[in-house]
Design an enzyme around this catalytic site. Structure first.
Site, PDB file in Angstrom:
ATOM      1  N   PRO A 167       0.851  -1.194   0.000  1.00 55.32           N
ATOM      2  CA  PRO A 167       0.000   0.000   0.000  1.00 55.32           C
ATOM      3  C   PRO A 167       0.884   1.241   0.000  1.00 55.32           C
ATOM      4  O   PRO A 167       1.834   1.324   0.779  1.00 55.32           O
ATOM      5  CB  PRO A 167      -0.772  -0.123   1.316  1.00 55.32           C
ATOM      6  CG  PRO A 167       0.120  -0.932   2.208  1.00 55.32           C
ATOM      7  CD  PRO A 167       0.850  -1.885   1.301  1.00 55.32           C
TER       8      PRO A 167
ATOM      9  N   LYS B  38       0.534  -4.431   8.854  1.00 57.55           N
ATOM     10  CA  LYS B  38       1.839  -4.065   8.306  1.00 57.55           C
ATOM     11  C   LYS B  38       2.537  -3.175   9.332  1.00 57.55           C
ATOM     12  O   LYS B  38       1.969  -2.179   9.781  1.00 57.55           O
ATOM     13  CB  LYS B  38       1.695  -3.335   6.978  1.00 57.55           C
ATOM     14  CG  LYS B  38       3.019  -3.040   6.274  1.00 57.55           C
ATOM     15  CD  LYS B  38       2.775  -2.486   4.862  1.00 57.55           C
ATOM     16  CE  LYS B  38       4.083  -2.347   4.089  1.00 57.55           C
ATOM     17  NZ  LYS B  38       4.938  -1.249   4.571  1.00 57.55           N
TER      18      LYS B  38
ATOM     19  N   CYS C 168       3.450   3.240   8.932  1.00 56.56           N
ATOM     20  CA  CYS C 168       3.726   4.523   8.280  1.00 56.56           C
ATOM     21  C   CYS C 168       4.585   5.410   9.181  1.00 56.56           C
ATOM     22  O   CYS C 168       4.239   5.667  10.336  1.00 56.56           O
ATOM     23  CB  CYS C 168       2.423   5.241   7.948  1.00 56.56           C
ATOM     24  SG  CYS C 168       2.683   6.827   7.103  1.00 56.56           S
TER      25      CYS C 168
ATOM     26  N   GLY D 101       7.206  -2.321  -2.986  1.00 54.66           N
ATOM     27  CA  GLY D 101       6.639  -0.982  -2.920  1.00 54.66           C
ATOM     28  C   GLY D 101       7.209  -0.067  -3.980  1.00 54.66           C
ATOM     29  O   GLY D 101       6.837  -0.126  -5.150  1.00 54.66           O
ATOM     30  N   ARG D 102       8.162   0.761  -3.590  1.00 56.25           N
ATOM     31  CA  ARG D 102       8.685   1.798  -4.488  1.00 56.25           C
ATOM     32  C   ARG D 102       9.325   1.241  -5.754  1.00 56.25           C
ATOM     33  O   ARG D 102       9.458   1.956  -6.751  1.00 56.25           O
ATOM     34  CB  ARG D 102       9.683   2.667  -3.719  1.00 56.25           C
ATOM     35  CG  ARG D 102       9.039   3.537  -2.631  1.00 56.25           C
ATOM     36  CD  ARG D 102      10.065   4.194  -1.739  1.00 56.25           C
ATOM     37  NE  ARG D 102      10.812   3.223  -0.943  1.00 56.25           N
ATOM     38  CZ  ARG D 102      11.944   3.490  -0.314  1.00 56.25           C
ATOM     39  NH1 ARG D 102      12.481   4.698  -0.401  1.00 56.25           N
ATOM     40  NH2 ARG D 102      12.540   2.557   0.398  1.00 56.25           N
TER      41      ARG D 102
END
Length: 327
Positions: A17, A141, A102, A226-227
Site C-alpha cells: 500500500p 503491516k 507509516c 513498494g517503491r
C-alpha cells in the site's frame, strides 16, 4: 502458497500500500501483472466512517477477486478502526490491513502508523476490536520497531496472531530510520520464527536479486514490493517468474510499454476526470519514462501541459521517437 484465512494467494509477491500511488487503477494494472495481493492506499479510519469523498475513493475495490479487495486502515482509536473495518466489509472488502508502519510525521503525530508500536496495550485493543468487528481476515503491516532500542516487531506479531490477525508484513527498518540505510531482512526472520501465521518481508525489494535475497535472509513466506514498481508495474511479474524459475523475464518492449502507459493513462482520466486525472497521471508518466533517451525534455514538456488529449499525443510521440531511435 500463502493463505490469509480462507483466501489463497496465487503468488507470494504482493503490492505494498502506498499513499497517492496504489489507487484503484494502479492496483488493477499491477494485479494484471500477477500480484498475489494488492492493497489499497492507507485510509484514515475516522475519515472513513465520516464517508469523506477522498476516503470513499481510496477504498474502491475490485469485487471479482478477493485478492484485489484488501483495504488498509490507519488510526489509533480501536472502536473507530473497528467501525471503519465493518463498513469496508459491508462494501465488499475481503481483507482488512492495519497500518502500524507509516513513518510520516503527520500520521505519527496523530498517534497512528508506526507510533502504535510504542503502545502494545493500545495495539492489542486495536487488533482485538478489528478482528471482532468483521468476519473477513485482518492483517497488519508494521516496522521493526520505533528505533534501534525498541525493535518490538516480534512481540507485536505474537500479540497480533494471538488476537486473531492472520498475516504480518514487516518493513525491515525502524520508524526513526524512515527510508534511510538498508532494510534489515535478517531481523524479519526473528518475527517469522515467533509466529505461525504468514510473514511477509518488505523494504528495498527493487529487483530480482534483492527479492531472492530478502526471502532467503528473512525466511518469510512472501515479499511485498513498494517503491520498486514506480514506472515498472510489470516488475511484480518479473520477480514472481524469477523466484519460480530462477530465470530473468525481460521487461516489456518499448512498444508494449507504450500500450501499457496509454491504457493506464486513459483509465486514470476516465476514473478521476480531466482536471484531476492529468496531475495524477503526470507522476506515473515521469516514472515510466525515466531512463529513456531525451526523457528529461519529455517530462518537462508534459509538466507544462494540462489538456488530456495533448498529453496523450505527447506520450505517443515520445515513445514512437524512442522506437525509431532503436531501429
Amino acid at each position: 502458497m500463502i493463505k490469509i484465512g480462507n483466501i489463497e494467494l496465487s503468488s507470494n509477491v504482493i503490492l505494498a500500500p502506498m499513499s497517492n500511488i496504489t489507487d484503484l487503477e494502479f492496483r488493477k494494472l499491477v494485479k494484471r501483472f500477477g500480484a498475489g495481493l494488492v492493497v489499497s492506499e492507507m485510509i484514515a479510519s475516522r475519515a472513513m466512517i465520516m464517508k469523506s469523498r477522498q476516503s470513499m475513493q481510496k477504498c474502491a475495490i475490485m469485487h471479482d477477486d478477493p485478492t484485489s479487495a484488501c483495504v488498509q486502515l490507519a488510526g489509533c482509536e480501536p472502536d473507530v478502526i473497528a467501525d471503519a473495518a465493518k463498513m469496508n466489509e459491508d462494501m465488499g472488502a475481503k481483507i482488512i490491513d492495519l497500518n502500524f508502519g507509516c513513518p510520516a510525521k503527520k500520521v505519527v503525530g496523530g498517534y497512528a502508523g508506526s507510533a502504535l508500536m510504542r503502545d502494545e496495550r493500545l495495539a492489542t485493543k486495536i487488533f482485538e476490536a478489528t478482528v471482532k468487528a468483521v468476519k473477513i481476515p485482518v492483517t497488519v503491516k508494521m516496522r521493526m520497531g520505533w528505533d534501534d532500542n525498541t525493535k518490538n516487531a516480534p512481540t507485536l506479531a505474537v500479540i497480533a496472531a494471538s488476537s486473531g490477525v492472520q498475516m504480518v508484513t514487516v518493513h525491515g527498518r525502524t520508524r526513526c530510520q524512515f527510508y534511510s540505510g538498508n532494510a534489515n531482512w535478517d531481523f524479519i526472520r526473528v518475527v517469522k520464527e515467533a509466529v505461525k501465521i504468514p510473514v511477509i518481508a518488505n523494504g528495498d525489494i527493487t529487483n530480482f536479486a534483492k527479492a531472492k535475497e530478502a526471502l532467503q535472509k528473512s525466511g518469510a513466506d512472501g515479499i511485498m514490493v513498494g517503491r520498486g514498481v514506480y514506472g515498472k508495474p510489470w516488475l511484480i511479474s518479473q520477480i514472481a517468474y524469477y523466484l519460480k524459475t530462477g530465470k530473468e523475464k525481460p521487461a516489456p518492449s518499448i512498444a508494449e510499454q507504450l500500450d501499457i502507459i496509454i491504457k493506464h493513462y486513459d483509465a486514470i482520466i476516465d476514473y478521476y476526470g480531466k482536471s484531476v486525472g492529468v496531475p495524477i497521471a503526470r507522476k506515473h508518466i515521469i516514472w515510466y519514462s525515466s531512463g529513456l533517451p531525451s526523457s528529461a525534455e519529455f517530462r518537462c514538456a508534459v509538466n507544462l501541459m494540462n489538456d488530456p488529449i495533448a498529453v496523450k499525443e505527447k506520450i505517443a510521440e515520445f515513445y514512437m521517437s524512442v522506437m525509431d531511435a532503436n531501429k
